[in-house]
Design a protein around this motif. Structure first.
Motif, PDB file in Angstrom:
ATOM      1  N   SER A   1       0.817  -1.218   0.000  1.00  0.00           N
ATOM      2  CA  SER A   1       0.000   0.000   0.000  1.00  0.00           C
ATOM      3  C   SER A   1       0.847   1.264   0.000  1.00  0.00           C
ATOM      4  O   SER A   1       0.345   2.351  -0.315  1.00  0.00           O
ATOM      5  CB  SER A   1      -0.943   0.007   1.209  1.00  0.00           C
ATOM      6  OG  SER A   1      -0.202  -0.032   2.410  1.00  0.00           O
ATOM      7  N   ASN A   2       2.133   1.150   0.341  1.00  0.00           N
ATOM      8  CA  ASN A   2       3.041   2.304   0.328  1.00  0.00           C
ATOM      9  C   ASN A   2       3.910   2.365  -0.923  1.00  0.00           C
ATOM     10  O   ASN A   2       4.771   3.242  -1.019  1.00  0.00           O
ATOM     11  CB  ASN A   2       3.954   2.255   1.560  1.00  0.00           C
ATOM     12  CG  ASN A   2       3.186   2.326   2.858  1.00  0.00           C
ATOM     13  OD1 ASN A   2       2.249   3.107   2.980  1.00  0.00           O
ATOM     14  ND2 ASN A   2       3.553   1.503   3.830  1.00  0.00           N
TER      15      ASN A   2
ATOM     16  N   ILE B   1      -2.763   1.190  -4.376  1.00  0.00           N
ATOM     17  CA  ILE B   1      -3.865   2.139  -4.200  1.00  0.00           C
ATOM     18  C   ILE B   1      -5.110   1.428  -3.682  1.00  0.00           C
ATOM     19  O   ILE B   1      -5.801   1.920  -2.773  1.00  0.00           O
ATOM     20  CB  ILE B   1      -4.167   2.844  -5.537  1.00  0.00           C
ATOM     21  CG1 ILE B   1      -2.964   3.685  -5.974  1.00  0.00           C
ATOM     22  CG2 ILE B   1      -5.413   3.716  -5.420  1.00  0.00           C
ATOM     23  CD1 ILE B   1      -3.067   4.214  -7.385  1.00  0.00           C
ATOM     24  N   ALA B   2      -5.385   0.241  -4.248  1.00  0.00           N
ATOM     25  CA  ALA B   2      -6.555  -0.523  -3.801  1.00  0.00           C
ATOM     26  C   ALA B   2      -6.415  -0.935  -2.340  1.00  0.00           C
ATOM     27  O   ALA B   2      -7.377  -0.838  -1.559  1.00  0.00           O
ATOM     28  CB  ALA B   2      -6.747  -1.746  -4.696  1.00  0.00           C
TER      29      ALA B   2
ATOM     30  N   CYS C   1     -14.976  -6.844   0.935  1.00  0.00           N
ATOM     31  CA  CYS C   1     -14.125  -6.543  -0.221  1.00  0.00           C
ATOM     32  C   CYS C   1     -13.107  -7.658  -0.455  1.00  0.00           C
ATOM     33  O   CYS C   1     -12.810  -8.010  -1.608  1.00  0.00           O
ATOM     34  CB  CYS C   1     -13.404  -5.211  -0.009  1.00  0.00           C
ATOM     35  SG  CYS C   1     -14.478  -3.764  -0.108  1.00  0.00           S
ATOM     36  N   ASN C   2     -12.561  -8.233   0.628  1.00  0.00           N
ATOM     37  CA  ASN C   2     -11.619  -9.341   0.477  1.00  0.00           C
ATOM     38  C   ASN C   2     -12.293 -10.558  -0.155  1.00  0.00           C
ATOM     39  O   ASN C   2     -11.701 -11.246  -1.003  1.00  0.00           O
ATOM     40  CB  ASN C   2     -11.033  -9.718   1.836  1.00  0.00           C
ATOM     41  CG  ASN C   2      -9.991  -8.717   2.312  1.00  0.00           C
ATOM     42  OD1 ASN C   2      -9.257  -8.159   1.503  1.00  0.00           O
ATOM     43  ND2 ASN C   2      -9.943  -8.491   3.612  1.00  0.00           N
ATOM     44  N   VAL C   3     -13.523 -10.843   0.248  1.00  0.00           N
ATOM     45  CA  VAL C   3     -14.276 -11.946  -0.362  1.00  0.00           C
ATOM     46  C   VAL C   3     -14.507 -11.661  -1.837  1.00  0.00           C
ATOM     47  O   VAL C   3     -14.359 -12.544  -2.706  1.00  0.00           O
ATOM     48  CB  VAL C   3     -15.604 -12.165   0.381  1.00  0.00           C
ATOM     49  CG1 VAL C   3     -16.459 -13.192  -0.359  1.00  0.00           C
ATOM     50  CG2 VAL C   3     -15.360 -12.625   1.811  1.00  0.00           C
TER      51      VAL C   3
ATOM     52  N   LEU D   1      -6.589  -2.133 -12.605  1.00  0.00           N
ATOM     53  CA  LEU D   1      -5.534  -1.793 -11.646  1.00  0.00           C
ATOM     54  C   LEU D   1      -4.353  -1.117 -12.342  1.00  0.00           C
ATOM     55  O   LEU D   1      -3.746  -0.188 -11.797  1.00  0.00           O
ATOM     56  CB  LEU D   1      -5.053  -3.057 -10.921  1.00  0.00           C
ATOM     57  CG  LEU D   1      -5.998  -3.639  -9.861  1.00  0.00           C
ATOM     58  CD1 LEU D   1      -5.394  -4.903  -9.271  1.00  0.00           C
ATOM     59  CD2 LEU D   1      -6.270  -2.625  -8.755  1.00  0.00           C
ATOM     60  N   ILE D   2      -4.016  -1.580 -13.545  1.00  0.00           N
ATOM     61  CA  ILE D   2      -2.930  -0.946 -14.300  1.00  0.00           C
ATOM     62  C   ILE D   2      -3.290   0.504 -14.631  1.00  0.00           C
ATOM     63  O   ILE D   2      -2.473   1.422 -14.452  1.00  0.00           O
ATOM     64  CB  ILE D   2      -2.636  -1.741 -15.583  1.00  0.00           C
ATOM     65  CG1 ILE D   2      -2.057  -3.124 -15.226  1.00  0.00           C
ATOM     66  CG2 ILE D   2      -1.657  -0.981 -16.477  1.00  0.00           C
ATOM     67  CD1 ILE D   2      -1.974  -4.062 -16.402  1.00  0.00           C
ATOM     68  N   LEU D   3      -4.519   0.722 -15.093  1.00  0.00           N
ATOM     69  CA  LEU D   3      -4.960   2.088 -15.406  1.00  0.00           C
ATOM     70  C   LEU D   3      -4.990   2.954 -14.148  1.00  0.00           C
ATOM     71  O   LEU D   3      -4.655   4.144 -14.202  1.00  0.00           O
ATOM     72  CB  LEU D   3      -6.351   2.044 -16.054  1.00  0.00           C
ATOM     73  CG  LEU D   3      -6.429   1.391 -17.439  1.00  0.00           C
ATOM     74  CD1 LEU D   3      -7.873   1.342 -17.918  1.00  0.00           C
ATOM     75  CD2 LEU D   3      -5.563   2.144 -18.441  1.00  0.00           C
ATOM     76  N   LEU D   4      -5.372   2.347 -13.028  1.00  0.00           N
ATOM     77  CA  LEU D   4      -5.387   3.084 -11.759  1.00  0.00           C
ATOM     78  C   LEU D   4      -3.972   3.493 -11.363  1.00  0.00           C
ATOM     79  O   LEU D   4      -3.741   4.626 -10.902  1.00  0.00           O
ATOM     80  CB  LEU D   4      -6.015   2.210 -10.678  1.00  0.00           C
ATOM     81  CG  LEU D   4      -6.344   2.871  -9.336  1.00  0.00           C
ATOM     82  CD1 LEU D   4      -7.409   3.938  -9.516  1.00  0.00           C
ATOM     83  CD2 LEU D   4      -6.819   1.825  -8.338  1.00  0.00           C
ATOM     84  N   GLY D   5      -3.022   2.572 -11.543  1.00  0.00           N
ATOM     85  CA  GLY D   5      -1.637   2.909 -11.236  1.00  0.00           C
ATOM     86  C   GLY D   5      -1.089   4.001 -12.129  1.00  0.00           C
ATOM     87  O   GLY D   5      -0.344   4.878 -11.675  1.00  0.00           O
TER      88      GLY D   5
END
Length: 333
Positions: free
Chosen positions: A218-219, A270-271, A286-288, A307-311
């Motif tokens: 997360s960091n 980020i997620a 959310c984990n489920v 996730l790639i687009l978010l990054g």
């Protein structure tokens, strides 16, 4: 260090044993990572040395017993030593943990360097083994089985069956596998192998030694200039195709693979950051949901793309900026 010798020896033995199991062989690096996460860098390097010696002795014995010769011994030793060395460097860094014998290098760059070395070893092994007649016949039979399975899945659809019979030949399957492996497939495979074993190592260290990593995903932040590597690699791939320059194109594909993986990791960070700021019940749900998505074909690919687009988007948007609960401060007050 003396007190940790027995656990380190057990980790080395487990690493070599897992290497030779069928179902759990992809976790053969986890014991080496555990020795770094649960003890110290020196213990990790000792575990690597012991595991390399033990694996070399077993490889020599198996090569003599099965008559695979120097080639079989060399390829087995190359695979284990390169991957184990790269992973130990990722987990332990400098020999004594303070950069005394190795310069301080960010974990991300150690991941990249180790993955490049591992991918090169895999490609060398693939080239050598496919050159032998026996292995080539085995690979050809597997390709034939794969193509026939896909053709059989077409059912009564004559048009689809004809299309698959024409394009999904064993030779085409082999060419596709080679194409993907050279253009980032081998690199991505090693990268994710390291990541899975790293997460397993950290989880085991928490379970058995109650040790948490200093920094979590997360960091994680990608260097700002990585977006230029992504853009330039795309342009280089296009130019390589136009100029029919295979080697520059292959290099550009691998640079693109590295950039995509880094932005995927940033998107995952980020997620996780967003998830960590939610109530416990929401985090559980959310984990489920994440587990369901991971094991849902098609949906998991879409999730990875998001996730790639978010990054990538974090290059321009402060997606992990802490929220201001109170009113903005006024200068001079």
């Amino acid at each position: 260090m003396r007190a940790a010798f027995i656990p380190v020896l057990i980790c080395a033995i487990l690493s070599v044993a897992l290497m030779r199991t069928g179902f759990l062989s992809f976790l053969f690096l986890a014991p080496l990572g555990f020795s770094a996460a649960a003890y110290n860098p020196a213990a990790a390097w000792l575990a690597f040395v012991l595991a390399a010696i033990l694996n070399g002795a077993l490889s020599l014995g198996f090569s003599l017993y099965y008559h695979t010769g120097a080639v079989g011994f060399g390829l087995d030793t190359l695979y284990f030593t390169v991957l184990a060395l790269g992973f130990t460097w990722i987990m332990a860094g400098g020999t004594n943990g303070n950069g005394r014998f190795f310069p301080r290098i960010r974990t991300m760059y150690r991941f990249i360097a180790g993955s490049v070395a591992g991918a090169a070893a895999l490609l060398i092994i693939g080239y050598v083994t496919t050159s032998s007649a026996g292995f080539a016949a085995l690979v050809q039979s597997q390709a034939e089985m794969l193509s026939s399975a896909y053709i059989s899945s077409s059912g009564a659809d004559a048009a689809r069956r004809s299309f698959l019979e024409h394009f999904l030949t064993p030779d085409n399957v082999m060419e596709a596998v080679t194409f993907i492996a050279l253009r980032g497939g081998a690199l991505a495979s090693v990268f994710f192998l390291f990541f899975i074993n790293r997460q397993a190592s950290l989880g085991l260290a928490w379970i058995f030694r109650r040790r948490r990593p200093a920094r979590s995903l997360s960091n994680f932040h990608v260097p700002a200039n990585a977006i230029w590597g992504l853009s330039l690699s795309l342009a280089a791939i296009l130019l390589g195709k136009i100029a029919k320059a295979a080697i520059p194109e292959i290099i550009a594909w691998n640079v693109l693979a590295v950039c995509v993986i880094l932005f995927l990791a940033q998107g995952g960070g980020i997620a996780l950051y967003t998830l960590g700021r939610r109530p416990p019940l929401m985090r559980l749900l959310c984990n489920v949901l994440i587990i369901v998505v991971v094991f849902s074909p098609g949906i998991n690919a879409l999730a990875l793309g998001l996730l790639i687009l978010l990054g990538i988007a974090e290059n321009w948007l402060p997606l992990r900026a802490p929220k201001q609960d109170g009113p903005a401060s006024t200068p001079g007050l």
